[in-house]
Design an enzyme around this catalytic site. Structure first.
Site, mmCIF file in Angstrom:
data_model
loop_
_atom_site.group_PDB
_atom_site.id
_atom_site.type_symbol
_atom_site.label_atom_id
_atom_site.label_comp_id
_atom_site.label_asym_id
_atom_site.label_seq_id
_atom_site.Cartn_x
_atom_site.Cartn_y
_atom_site.Cartn_z
ATOM 1 C CE LYS A 58 -73.217 68.303 35.807
ATOM 2 N NZ LYS A 58 -72.023 69.109 36.096
ATOM 3 C CB SER A 299 -78.893 73.593 32.134
ATOM 4 O OG SER A 299 -79.099 72.210 31.940
#
Length: 368
Positions: A58, A299
């Site tokens: 991110k 994830s």
């Protein structure tokens, strides 16, 4: 098809020297997942996004969004950044905000790990934890962020879910890096989505590389995702919301399992979708730690499992890349807690071998 050639490592004695936090974002290595590669006859690589300075994939979106807001004049000195985040985007944003003299306010869902809440507060951000309610509820963490930003001056709502500066980060950096690192010899790319920025930007770039080796780009989704990829009559794939009958529970995997088709996800260039269980993702985390020495979050576990399935579908001799989003340190009270797994009634194996993936292969109609 012959076995794909392993990509040779490139080392430098001096390494990179960067002028700032922002300049250190990106250029992460590919790590060969040897156990998955050897088990499939393919070359399977994880892009080590946990090596970004803020610790996750991110960081790329955070930098792209802030720089775009600055170019547009939406942020001036002393301004405030507001975002709805499951944690990782907020961590990237607060680092860059601190570096550039901005304040940070983040809304998080109550499902976010305490580690992420603590990490944001320790970095100087104001954190608002919101109840776990449907997207249409005003108290949903995304709606709270939007309203908060609208009520303040010199403030930008970065809106990572629908702000296409998110996917642009991956179109400009992640995709080109993967292409260069694999010398253009990549056959498949697969990863999960939260906002959809990574899969959208990376797939768009890879699909524009017209070569003899067309790159298959697939979405990896937990069973509890609210979105499904659907094949259209013209052969293309498009994401849509699941119907009430199709929706099966939720997911314990933070930051993924979309609740709607976000603006970024809608831009993805897909060739299909693989659907996996939460139990599979968590056990893959255990497997990667035991067999590869990699301590990754849920994830990334889902992504690695999906890469294995894609390798089985394509057959030996292919090169496949996925994303290792962050490390497991951010989920010690969640998927790495036996008490949490019992509370969620998840029965997860020890990750001693890859037999736990047999059910996932069958679920997706892939022969072992």
């Amino acid at each position: 098809m012959e076995h794909a050639q392993e990509i040779k490592s490139k080392n430098t004695s001096q390494g990179w020297v960067f002028s700032s936090f922002s300049s250190a974002v990106g250029r992460t290595p590919l790590i060969r997942l040897k156990t998955l590669s050897n088990a499939t006859g393919c070359e399977i690589y994880g892009k080590a996004e946990f090596m970004n300075p803020g610790g996750s994939v991110k960081d790329r979106a955070a930098l792209s969004i802030i720089e775009a807001a600055e170019r547009r004049g939406q942020l001036s000195p002393g301004g405030t950044i507001v975002e709805a985040t499951a944690g990782n985007t907020g961590i990237g944003l607060v680092h860059i905000a601190n570096e550039r003299g901005y304040k940070s306010i983040f809304t998080l869902p109550a499902s976010a790990s305490q580690e992420k809440v603590d990490a944001l507060r320790a970095r100087g951000a104001q954190v608002i934890v919101c109840p776990a309610v449907p997207l249409g509820d005003p108290q949903h963490f995304q709606n709270v962020a939007k309203e908060k930003a609208a009520s303040m001056e010199n403030t930008v709502w970065t809106n990572q879910f629908d702000n296409l500066d998110n996917m642009d980060a991956h179109y400009r950096t992640t995709g080109p890096e993967i292409w260069e690192q694999t010398h253009g010899q990549i056959d498949g790319f697969i990863c999960s989505c939260g906002t959809g920025g990574t899969i959208a930007g990376t797939s768009k770039f890879l699909k524009e590389k017209k070569t003899e080796r067309e790159v298959k780009c697939l979405l990896a989704s937990p069973i509890g995702s609210g979105v499904v990829a659907e094949k259209l009559p013209d052969g293309s794939w498009k994401n849509r919301l699941k119907t009430a009958e199709e929706k099966k529970g939720s997911s314990v995997l933070e930051g993924i399992a979309s609740s709607r088709v976000y603006g970024n996800l809608d831009q993805a260039s897909l060739d299909g979708e693989l659907i996996l269980s939460d139990e599979c993702a968590v056990e893959m985390c255990r497997f990667l730690l035991k067999k590869e020495g990699l301590f990754v979050g849920g994830s990334a576990g889902l992504n690695a499992a999906a890469a294995y399935l894609l390798a089985k579908r394509l057959g030996p001799g292919h090169t496949i890349v996925t994303i290792l989003c962050d490390t497991g340190d951010r989920y010690m009270t969640k998927i790495f807690s036996e008490d949490f797994l019992r509370e969620k009634q998840l029965q997860v194996g020890k990750g001693e071998d890859l037999s736990f993936l047999d059910a996932e292969l069958a679920r997706n109609g892939i022969s072992n």
